[in-house]
Design an enzyme around this catalytic site. Structure first.
Site, PDB file in Angstrom:
ATOM      1  N   CYS A   8       8.440  10.149   8.944  1.00  0.00           N
ATOM      2  CA  CYS A   8       7.735   9.670   7.754  1.00  0.00           C
ATOM      3  C   CYS A   8       7.559  10.777   6.730  1.00  0.00           C
ATOM      4  CB  CYS A   8       6.368   9.113   8.120  1.00  0.00           C
ATOM      5  SG  CYS A   8       5.479   8.545   6.663  1.00  0.00           S
ATOM      6  N   ARG A  34       3.489  11.389   4.794  1.00  0.00           N
ATOM      7  CA  ARG A  34       2.345  11.723   5.635  1.00  0.00           C
ATOM      8  C   ARG A  34       1.200  12.445   4.948  1.00  0.00           C
ATOM      9  NH1 ARG A  34       5.144  14.451  10.677  1.00  0.00           N
ATOM     10  NH2 ARG A  34       7.039  14.449   9.403  1.00  0.00           N
ATOM     11  N   TRP A  44       3.567   2.611   1.038  1.00  0.00           N
ATOM     12  CA  TRP A  44       4.215   2.010  -0.130  1.00  0.00           C
ATOM     13  C   TRP A  44       5.653   2.490  -0.138  1.00  0.00           C
ATOM     14  CZ3 TRP A  44      -0.508   4.696  -0.823  1.00  0.00           C
ATOM     15  CH2 TRP A  44      -0.374   6.076  -0.992  1.00  0.00           C
ATOM     16  N   GLU A  68      14.435   3.685  -0.863  1.00  0.00           N
ATOM     17  CA  GLU A  68      14.557   2.776   0.287  1.00  0.00           C
ATOM     18  C   GLU A  68      15.160   1.448  -0.174  1.00  0.00           C
ATOM     19  OE1 GLU A  68      10.133   3.572   1.454  1.00  0.00           O
ATOM     20  OE2 GLU A  68      11.221   2.952   3.265  1.00  0.00           O
TER      21      GLU A  68
HETATM   22  N1  ARG Z   1      12.940   1.447   4.725  1.00  0.00           N
HETATM   23  C1  ARG Z   1      12.218   0.246   5.003  1.00  0.00           C
HETATM   24  C2  ARG Z   1      12.559  -0.802   3.961  1.00  0.00           C
HETATM   25  O1  ARG Z   1      13.300  -0.522   3.076  1.00  0.00           O
HETATM   26  C3  ARG Z   1      10.730   0.476   4.997  1.00  0.00           C
HETATM   27  C4  ARG Z   1      10.265   1.546   5.956  1.00  0.00           C
HETATM   28  C5  ARG Z   1       8.854   1.967   5.706  1.00  0.00           C
HETATM   29  N2  ARG Z   1       8.735   2.579   4.433  1.00  0.00           N
HETATM   30  C6  ARG Z   1       7.634   2.985   3.881  1.00  0.00           C
HETATM   31  N3  ARG Z   1       7.667   3.470   2.683  1.00  0.00           N
HETATM   32  N4  ARG Z   1       6.481   2.893   4.512  1.00  0.00           N
HETATM   33  O2  ARG Z   1      12.071  -1.891   3.977  1.00  0.00           O
END
Ligand code: ARG
Length: 403
Positions: A106, A109, A278, A283
């Site tokens: 993560c 953190r 968030w 991602e």
């Molecule tokens: N990578 C994942 C997605 O695109 C989410 C993982 C958790 N990510 C976070 N920012 N808490 O859905």
């Protein structure tokens, strides 16, 4: 914050199942950790659990009611009598935060202390678990001002059973396999979508259909529940300079809430514990929408931009990638939904490392998950070295609930 856990950036990586021997730093003399994780009903499991209880409850950081030695003795007696022990809400809340702080994948953190812990170990029916997940989404979404939240359901009992949420996240888009081999929607969710259909759910067949939540309580059949529309905030994607981008009809959900990981605290395992932070823009922009085995949008965006896609060395993929990521960040900002870019989040991560170091703690880090999938070398984490030591408490991958 990980496809797992907060947690993390959600890239495809080897499974993080603790049973695969990834946990090190288990104190000498402590029974094999796998025994704790499987809760094998043999005498060894009791001693492994007792050892973990001891480590957790004797840790100065753990907030126990009254005298520490007394608390430990009570837990050990409970383990001898029942094969397990129950943590107080304060112990649980602390464990959730430390597990986040310890989670090597993560990048978010810095905010570990701000985690809101909702203790729902009392939820015994699938309906109650579902309702608590809806409450979780509302609390986490907070009208766009996202808050990190974890909701913890019942612990695994000595016979190995416990509640499970089948979905990898509370909000996921269906993936419908077409007869021609293609997929409508998110290819990553084809199996879960098929499982939902086999339970009787019928989706609309579109590219962004929110899957139902599938909950399975111990000794019961799995049940599915549709999420209320107003509990699922979504953002329509537009680009700051490219008006045609909106016509791609792309969108993404606001809250990444991992719901299939196992939380382990002091030897106690919580197999259903949805948690969220968030999004980091990449991602969505560099993985979910860009990966060729996900929504695979780079060719469409490049075509819209009129790029020469005939040769790799025009860098059309790189150019399109940046523009999708600009669209994601711009659209979330415009919708008032909290999101962070990769420059900011990696700087925050370094701040976190430095803060931890001042407190005499290492920051276990899985570099593959911390370095961003785009523009890696422009971020500070690319230039630092990391070690990854598995420490407890922590969040772990577990086998999909339907296998
Ligand atoms: N990578 C994942 C997605 O695109 C989410 C993982 C958790 N990510 C976070 N920012 N808490 O859905």
């Amino acid at each position: 914050m990980a496809e797992t856990a907060m947690p993390g950036a959600g890239r495809t990586a080897p499974p993080m199942c603790p049973a695969q021997g990834q946990r090190t730093e288990i104190a000498a003399g402590v029974t094999e950790p796998a025994a704790v994780l499987t809760n094998a009903p043999d005498p060894a499991s009791e001693s492994a659990l007792s050892a973990e209880a001891r480590r957790f409850l004797l840790d100065d950081e753990t907030p126990v009611d009254g005298d520490r030695a007394h608390r430990l003795a009570a837990a050990l007696a409970e383990i001898r009598a029942t094969g397990g022990y129950r943590q107080t809400t304060a112990e649980l809340a602390h464990g959730c935060k430390i597990a986040w702080r310890n989670h090597a994948r993560c990048v978010g953190r810095l905010h570990w202390k701000a985690l809101r812990v909702v203790d729902r170990r009392d939820a015994t029916s699938a309906e109650e678990v579902f309702a608590a997940c809806v409450d979780h989404l509302r609390l986490a979404t907070n009208h766009g001002r996202l808050q990190p939240v974890i909701t913890v359901f019942g612990q695994r009992s000595p016979d190995g059973s416990g509640p499970r949420i089948w979905n990898p996240q509370l909000v996921r888009y269906a993936g419908y396999a077409r007869p021609d081999g293609g997929v409508v929607g998110d290819p990553l969710q084809v199996d879960l979508t098929a499982a939902a259909r086999s339970l009787g759910w019928r989706g609309a067949g579109g590219p962004f259909d929110v899957l139902p939540l599938i909950v399975r309580m111990p000794g019961e059949e799995p049940r599915w529940f549709s999420l209320p529309e107003d509990a699922v905030l979504e953002v329509e994607l537009v680009h700051p300079d490219l008006p045609w981008f909106a016509e791609l009809g792309l969108r993404w959900h606001a809250v990444p809430a991992i719901s299939d990981m196992l939380l382990e605290i002091g030897g106690v395992e919580y197999p259903a514990c949805p948690f969220n932070g968030w999004y980091v823009g990449y991602e969505i922009g560099a993985r979910n929408l860009a990966d060729t085995d996900r929504y695979d949008m780079l060719p469409r965006v490049a075509a819209g931009m009129g790029l020469d896609t005939g040769r790799d060395d025009t860098l059309w993929k790189d150019v399109a990638l940046v523009e999708i990521n600009r669209a994601v960040l711009h659209s979330f900002h415009r919708a008032g939904v909290h999101i962070v870019d990769h420059h900011t989040v990696t700087r925050q991560f370094v701040t976190h490392e430095e803060r931890e170091e001042r407190r005499g703690r290492a920051t276990p880090t899985d570099r593959d998950w911390i370095v961003p999938p785009l523009s890696a070398s422009t971020t500070p984490v690319f230039h630092r070295t990391y070690t990854n030591t598995a420490v407890r408490p922590n969040y772990h991958r577990q086998p999909p609930a339907w296998t």
